[in-house]
Every structure is written in C-alpha cells, then in structure tokens.
Design a protein around this motif. Sequence first.
Motif, short mmCIF file in Angstrom:
data_model
loop_
_atom_site.label_atom_id
_atom_site.label_comp_id
_atom_site.label_asym_id
_atom_site.label_seq_id
_atom_site.Cartn_x
_atom_site.Cartn_y
_atom_site.Cartn_z
N PRO A 470 9.48 -14.90 -25.79
CA PRO A 470 9.29 -13.96 -24.63
C PRO A 470 8.96 -12.39 -25.38
N MET A 471 7.94 -11.92 -24.54
CA MET A 471 7.46 -10.57 -25.23
C MET A 471 7.08 -9.89 -23.75
N ARG A 472 7.08 -8.46 -24.07
CA ARG A 472 6.77 -7.77 -22.88
C ARG A 472 5.99 -6.42 -23.34
N PHE A 473 4.98 -6.22 -22.94
CA PHE A 473 4.21 -4.86 -23.00
C PHE A 473 4.04 -4.05 -21.60
N LEU A 474 3.74 -3.02 -21.73
CA LEU A 474 3.70 -2.04 -20.61
C LEU A 474 2.21 -2.21 -19.97
N ASP A 475 2.59 -2.69 -18.49
CA ASP A 475 1.29 -2.93 -17.85
C ASP A 475 0.20 -1.97 -17.51
N CYS A 476 -0.98 -2.01 -17.48
CA CYS A 476 -1.94 -1.24 -17.01
C CYS A 476 -2.92 -1.57 -15.92
N THR A 477 -2.65 -2.68 -15.22
CA THR A 477 -3.50 -3.39 -14.36
C THR A 477 -3.96 -2.09 -13.07
N PRO A 478 -5.19 -2.02 -13.02
CA PRO A 478 -5.78 -0.92 -11.89
C PRO A 478 -5.11 -1.21 -10.68
N SER A 479 -4.70 -0.14 -10.05
CA SER A 479 -4.07 -0.05 -8.49
C SER A 479 -5.01 -0.12 -7.41
N ASP A 480 -5.11 -0.71 -6.48
CA ASP A 480 -6.14 -0.27 -5.52
C ASP A 480 -6.02 0.87 -4.73
N ASN A 481 -4.75 1.51 -5.20
CA ASN A 481 -4.55 2.88 -4.54
C ASN A 481 -4.74 3.86 -5.54
N LYS A 482 -5.73 4.76 -5.47
CA LYS A 482 -6.21 5.71 -6.38
C LYS A 482 -5.09 6.56 -6.64
N GLY A 483 -4.73 7.02 -7.81
CA GLY A 483 -3.61 8.03 -8.13
C GLY A 483 -2.43 7.24 -8.69
N THR A 484 -2.42 6.11 -8.58
CA THR A 484 -1.07 5.37 -8.72
C THR A 484 -0.92 5.14 -10.11
N LEU A 485 0.23 5.75 -10.59
CA LEU A 485 0.25 5.55 -12.33
C LEU A 485 0.81 4.21 -12.77
N ASP A 486 0.19 3.62 -13.46
CA ASP A 486 0.34 2.29 -14.11
C ASP A 486 1.86 2.59 -15.25
N GLU A 487 2.40 1.81 -15.63
CA GLU A 487 3.50 1.64 -16.66
C GLU A 487 3.01 2.50 -17.89
N SER A 488 2.10 2.30 -18.40
CA SER A 488 1.66 3.03 -19.61
C SER A 488 1.61 4.49 -19.28
N ASP A 489 0.92 4.91 -18.10
CA ASP A 489 0.91 6.53 -18.02
C ASP A 489 2.31 6.95 -17.66
N ARG A 490 3.32 6.16 -16.90
CA ARG A 490 4.59 6.62 -16.50
C ARG A 490 5.43 6.65 -17.81
N PHE A 491 5.37 5.94 -18.94
CA PHE A 491 5.85 6.13 -19.88
C PHE A 491 5.79 7.14 -21.01
N LEU A 492 4.51 7.41 -21.17
CA LEU A 492 3.82 8.35 -21.66
C LEU A 492 4.37 9.83 -21.03
N MET A 493 4.12 9.76 -20.03
CA MET A 493 4.77 10.92 -19.41
C MET A 493 6.37 11.55 -19.43
N ASN A 494 7.18 10.48 -19.50
CA ASN A 494 8.48 10.62 -19.63
C ASN A 494 9.48 9.37 -20.17
N PRO A 495 8.94 9.36 -21.52
CA PRO A 495 9.43 7.89 -22.21
C PRO A 495 10.83 7.39 -21.93
N LEU A 496 11.94 8.64 -22.03
CA LEU A 496 13.49 8.07 -21.95
C LEU A 496 13.64 7.76 -20.53
N ASP A 497 13.28 8.58 -19.58
CA ASP A 497 13.68 8.11 -18.23
C ASP A 497 13.15 6.70 -17.78
#
Length: 561
Positions: A470-497
Amino acid sequence: RSRAGEESESAAAMSHRRRPHAAGPPPPPEEGGGDPSPQSPGKAPRIRPWPERRVLALALAFRAVNALLVRTYFNPDEHWQCLEVAHRVAFGYGHLTWEWKRGLRGYLHPLIFAALYKFLAFLHLDTPWFMVMAPRLLQSVFAAFGDLYLYKLSKLIFNEHVAQWTLFSQLVNWFMFFCITRTLSNSLETVLTVAGLYYWFIAIKSSKGISVISKQQASSYQSPHSRKVALLIAALACAIRPTSAITWLYVGLLDFIYIKSKCRFLFLEVIPLGAIVLAATTFLDWWMYGSRVIVPLNFLKFNLFSSGGDYYGTHVFHWYFTQGFPSMIWTFLPLSVFGVIKSREWRLSGLIAWVLGVYSILGHKEFRFVLPVLPLALMFSGYFLAAMSQFKGKNLHGKRHFSRLQLSVILLIITNVPMALYMSLFHQRGTEDVMFYLSKEAHNGRVKGVLFLMPCHSTPYYSTLHSSLPMRFLDCTPSDNKGTLDESDRFLMNPLDFVGEVFGNLSSFSHIVLFESEERHVIQLLLHDSFQEVRRFFHSHFKIDRDLQSSVVVYSRRDVL
C-alpha cells in the motif's frame, strides 16, 4: 580522383543547377581568404564516408552510456504515463492517473515497455536495478536509431561532411543527452519524426525529379515504397503522440502541390495507411480500456480545444522562442541560425518555426513538446561547422593558431558536456534515489506501506518499487470546479493541519517520504507518532518552481526498524 570526390562535386553541381536554395557547405576559398559563401569557387573537400554500421555502433554505445548516466528526475510523464502503466499491464498492479480514467492516453507506447517487463520477469531479472535501468536502456536503442537517421537525413539533404558534424552536434548537445533516453512519449516521437522525414525526403525528391545527391547515390537511396514508409512512420508518431500531426501537416501540405497524382496520394496512400494505424491502435485501446474510447479525439479535445493543459501552468506566447528552445539548443543556437541562413534550406527551417509557432498558441508549454525539431536545428549547426572546417587560420607571421572551428568545438564541448552531466547525474536526483532505496528495502521485506508528503507525482511509483504494497501520494486530479485546491496545494499551504485532518494517525504507514522544505513543518508530528529519520538523499542545489527542495528525507516507524 576518388569516387566519393566525384559524387560530392556532382552533388554540388546538381544543387546549384536545380535547387539553388539548398546548397551544401561552401567550398574553401582561395589562399587570399575571404568569407565563405555557397557560390565561392573551388573544389569540395574529400571526406571519407562513414559506414552506416559504424555510425549505428557508435550511437548504440554512446546512448547506452547516456542511459546509464541519466539518474535524475525530469518530468512525471516519464514514469506515470508510461512505466507505471506498463507495470500495471505486466504485473497487475500500478497506479493509473486521471488521464487514463478519462481516455486521454493510448496504450501503444506503454505496451512496448510492458513487453520488456514481461521479458525481465521471464528471465528472473526483475530486480531493483534492472527495473530502473532496463527501460532507459531500451529507449537508448531507439535513440541510437534516431541518431543514425539524422545522420542519413543530413547526408541526403547536404553531404557526408555535414552529416558527420550533425552527428557531433546531436551527441554533444546537453538537452538531447538529458532527455532522449528517457521513457517519455516525446523521445520516441522524436526518433520517429527524424526517421519519417528521411524517407519522406527520398520520396518527395524523386516525385519532383529534384535531388541534391548524385545519380549514383540516388540509385542507392531510391526505394519505391519510401513514401509509404514515411507515411506509416508518421501515422505511428501520431498514434503515440497525437500532436505529432502538427509536424506532418506542415510536411504534407508543403509538398502536396508538387505531387503529380494527388488523388492517388490521398486515397491510395494517406487515407488507407492512416486508417489502418488508427483502427489498429483504436482496437488496442478498446481492448485495454474495456470500453469504446477514441484516444486521439479525447487527447486533442482536452489539450487543444478546451485548454485543459493550462491546469498545470501557462507561459507567455513567446516562451518557446525566447526561453524554451534557446535553453534546449543552448550554445548551438548561433551556429544553427548561421547554418539556416547559409544553407537556405527553408523547408526544414520553416518546419522548426512552424512547430514552435503552433505550440506557442497553447497556454501550457514544456521543453519536451518541441523536442522533435531539436535534431533538425542541430543539423543546421552541423552545416555551419562543416563550412567552417574548410578554412585554416593563420596569424600575421604565418604561424597556425586556433581556428574558428577549433574554438567553436571547444566552446560547444565545455558549455554542453558539464551541463549534460550535471543535469543527468545531480540535479533533482533525490526522488529517483529514494525510490531505488525503498525498492531494495521492500525486496528485503522491510517496507509495509509508504506515504509521500510531497507534491503529487514527485517520485516514480510502483514501476520502481516493484512490490505490491500500500502506498499513498497527494492527489492532484483537476477539479471541474475552478478554484478548488487539490491535496498537493492544500498540503503546501498548511502541512501540519493537512496531515492531521486527512491522515490522522500515521501508524498505518511504515515509511514517510517528504522534501526537506516541508520536513520542518511536520517533524514534531512525525516524532510524536514514533517515526525517526533513516535516510536523507541530496536532491537539488537550487529551486525550480517552489521553495528549495535540497534533499529528500525518509522517516520510518521505530518498531519497523
């Protein structure tokens, strides 16, 4: 005089009589000096031709070493759109990115490497080292044939002397060394483009009754099926990379007006061959996808008509002309420009400009997209180097000194070879090294699960690990809704939370991989969950598009250790 010398003079004569805009390298001037020009009087130099088998052997040996020296990470598609898919086909496990779920990618290219994986498994050679290096060694074979066909194309259009200097330019150029042995679809597209152009130029010159080669050479080059071979190769290039149609649209339309039997060409050659390849690859995709998808249509719709590629970033319109392509061709640029001007071979130079111009219309731009025209630009560099090689410089006292050619060669080598080695051996190698380390650990049963706390697709995946864990990476699939942050963006904005919110207790993973730039934000959480650092790999000396990612760090649970 030797037969080669007679053929060379015949070629030059035919070029001036019939096709003044595609002259070979200028003959040497008389002793008084003067600037070289295609119209200068004199005899062409006697150049000993290289047997094609020797050229291929040299290219195979060089590209094999090239492949072994490429140990860095360049573009995610090298792994995620090729080897990861091939691994899933061959071994039954591997991650398919969102493009495969939307039918944007074809299986023809990955299946080449799936066959390689099957062969390794049959020989019980699917070990960590072979799983990493074998695909690049296979690609190095394709690249070597690309070098050979570039040599043959230069010899066909110009002469032996230009072909030899073109091969030098191709092998020395830093970006070609850095990229051509990688398992990107663009690398194979480049090889097919050069080979296709070689056969196309044989056919189109024959149909127009125009040739820059001697009659003796023409008889040896001639092939009644050369145009069909060119069209078949072009169709395969488009099947692997649909945007290759940009190149072949220019080539086909430019020469279409010279073809005598236009209906025969369209209805008995282009359409049947294109339909056969399209049908074969479509049925292949239907079989692999398990549903009826038209990959070229989906690919063009997403990347050209809906600008879906813009999700991964955009560049200014002139980027390819002012930054992208100059960075690729590097110090060969002035020589290529002078070669275009002096050779007056406007058809191929126009192809380069056409490809750069069309790709400039798209918002999302990458170096690799225009890789297929880099060998053509290097061919013009070879032309100019061949022209310079016919002059011997002397100072006022009659003593020899470094000629312009020698200085140019020295400059090209010292500006390209160190660059090629640094980018291939050091810059961004940490993400490759960490997966090779984990694959050896997993092979020895010391890995239970891996979490990658880094931007998505920063490392290879199952194709390198080669263990069904089992392995897990941060998903960055494009969203149909513009402006929606993917997991990579959310992690870089606030890693700990983000880690606390999405993963909670990290005990389900035995290893966690992250960049040093994010390590400081979550280190207390890692220590609290009984993780400790086990390895640290150098990654980069300078940043590219984010904070400096100087190293890749591996943490492991204490109980696993």
